[in-house]
Design an enzyme around this catalytic site. Structure first.
Site, PDB file in Angstrom:
ATOM      1  N   ARG A 164       4.935 -13.844   7.235  1.00  0.00           N
ATOM      2  CA  ARG A 164       6.004 -14.562   7.945  1.00  0.00           C
ATOM      3  C   ARG A 164       6.520 -15.663   7.034  1.00  0.00           C
ATOM      4  NH1 ARG A 164       7.972 -14.284  12.758  1.00  0.00           N
ATOM      5  NH2 ARG A 164       6.366 -12.821  13.413  1.00  0.00           N
ATOM      6  N   GLN A 201      -1.430   4.330  23.509  1.00  0.00           N
ATOM      7  CA  GLN A 201      -1.860   3.471  24.624  1.00  0.00           C
ATOM      8  C   GLN A 201      -3.388   3.450  24.597  1.00  0.00           C
ATOM      9  OE1 GLN A 201       0.363   3.337  28.323  1.00  0.00           O
ATOM     10  NE2 GLN A 201       1.699   4.981  27.622  1.00  0.00           N
ATOM     11  N   GLY A 241      11.525   4.329  12.858  1.00  0.00           N
ATOM     12  CA  GLY A 241      11.649   4.414  11.398  1.00  0.00           C
ATOM     13  C   GLY A 241      11.984   3.082  10.747  1.00  0.00           C
ATOM     14  N   LYS A 287       2.433  -7.930   5.547  1.00  0.00           N
ATOM     15  CA  LYS A 287       3.566  -8.644   6.131  1.00  0.00           C
ATOM     16  C   LYS A 287       3.273 -10.122   6.086  1.00  0.00           C
ATOM     17  CE  LYS A 287       4.847  -4.873   9.154  1.00  0.00           C
ATOM     18  NZ  LYS A 287       4.415  -4.157  10.344  1.00  0.00           N
TER      19      LYS A 287
END
Lengths: 279, 279
Positions: free
Chosen positions: A185, A90, A215, A183
């Site tokens: 898309r 946080q 995980g 990553k």
């Protein structure tokens, strides 16, 4: 002297075995649930070791009242070693109205401690919230040593760009190549992962991150590596904040899962104690 | 605006019924046990109401991160109302090496709040540990009103000299006489209690203290009053920090047991909400 809090009691035996002078403290709860601490060894400088995994708020409060007891008893230099720092994720406001909870924790700890040492804090920039000297302890030595032989001439990968420095630190200890997954898309609902600019086929791979919770990312990465013809796939993390069933799911998907002992779990096979006792 | 923390959720309905402007907040836990808060109403001044009974450390941490969220959201004046303040009995060092735990709590709360209001704090001198303005809220009005008719022309007693001011405050609201019990050691193992300089026979009695935990002292006092020919015997306390079975044991020994709603219990029949909302 060194003082072990409840959250670090699983490290006591190893710390003692390394010849460290442990201060005596009494720690218990009153029937109403309030924590009681009492320091039974005295001096001028103390290092409190307290990990703040669940029940994290109790472990944080305990660190505060231990600090109060030590100050009250005349200690004038206090260091706090936090193997796992609760609330470290946080670390920013993502939606208006949110707190930076790790700031609240660090400011509170700063009321009593002059120096703070956190093992692999999620976002090292948050250490500036601590009013005194604050240091991030790298788990790279411990992770590298544990996987050196198993990994052989393999490579080290971070599951995302944000963890790249962690992979780099471990790879440098081992003299191996490293990279990270990116990553992409590929449709509104599907994201493809792929390792950036590194040869995977036929090579053992160690994926390194700071925290494993569900995980899910690790399992996706491991499956992808298998499809790409990787050799053995190992997963390491500093902090095993495992969600229900995560240890089993990750273990099934990889050749070996190992985390450090900042949090005690069934797969906390890597010890950061040598890094703590030499501070 | 006023913001209700998890530890004060039992007061929400009554606070709302008195027409108070309640700010919206989201409060929940992450799967790993970390508290998450988010403020959904904005302004410049806020009063957070948070009681810190069990799980006390969670409620304290929640007050801190609520404070952080409010500051981050631009509030520049924050008040904290704590109906029950945890650790308030750990207010002095009785054995070398102990902390003054309430000091740690007050200092931490002082990182975020400008003003602190505590209902009937165990030792009002501890309020000086809070760095800003700190005020003790008396429960005398609430307790006096609840027992006015039942007590009639009775008297008010404190179970020991330390609680005498509490009995006095209630008695003055009711225009009644008050005194306290003194303890006298009559043998190495036996301590005798007796009310000091006050006529008990035939009169209703209200015994008032700040906290009831085991209730042992209250039961002893009540039995003694019956032996002395008292009328009805009532027991009131501000904070019902009851040990297992204490409510039943005290209830059996007296005509009525009632505590305030700083902590929600089955006998929290006296409301301090009117005293809070008028701050």
């Amino acid at each position: 002297m060194m003082v072990i809090g409840s959250g670090a009691s699983h490290l006591r035996e190893e710390i003692e075995s390394l010849g460290v002078d442990l201060g005596k403290v009494e720690i218990r709860k009153f029937p109403d649930g309030e924590k009681y601490v009492r320091v039974l060894s005295f001096g001028e400088e103390a290092t409190v070791v307290q990990s703040t995994y669940k029940p994290q708020d109790e472990n944080i409060l305990e660190a505060l009242i231990l600090g109060d007891a030590l100050r009250e008893s005349g200690f004038d230099r206090l260091r706090l070693v936090v193997p796992y720092l609760a609330y470290s994720r946080q670390d920013r406001v993502t939606k208006e109205g949110e707190p930076v909870s790790v700031r609240a924790v660090m400011r509170a700890l700063g009321l009593y401690y002059d120096e703070l040492y956190v093992v692999d804090v999620h976002n090292p920039k948050t250490l500036r919230f601590f009013p005194g000297k604050a240091v991030n302890l790298s788990p790279a030595r411990a992770i590298a040593e544990y996987f050196r032989e198993k990994l052989g001439e393999g490579i080290v990968l971070a599951p995302d760009k944000g963890a790249r420095e962690r992979a780099k630190a471990v790879a440098e200890k081992l003299g191996l190549e490293f990279s990270h997954f990116e990553k992409k898309r590929i449709s509104p609902t599907e994201v493809q992962m792929r390792p950036v600019d590194i040869e995977v086929e036929g090579r053992n791979v160690l994926i390194v991150d700071d925290i494993i919770s569900t995980g899910g990312t690790m399992i996706k990465a491991a499956n992808l590596l298998r499809d790409m013809g990787a050799g053995k796939v190992f997963v390491a993390a500093t902090h095993g904040v495992f969600a229900e069933g995560a240890i089993e799911r990750v273990s099934e998907a990889v050749d070996e899962l190992a985390v450090t002992n900042t949090i005690p779990t069934p797969v906390s096979k890597i010890s950061i104690v040598p890094d703590i006792v030499k501070l």
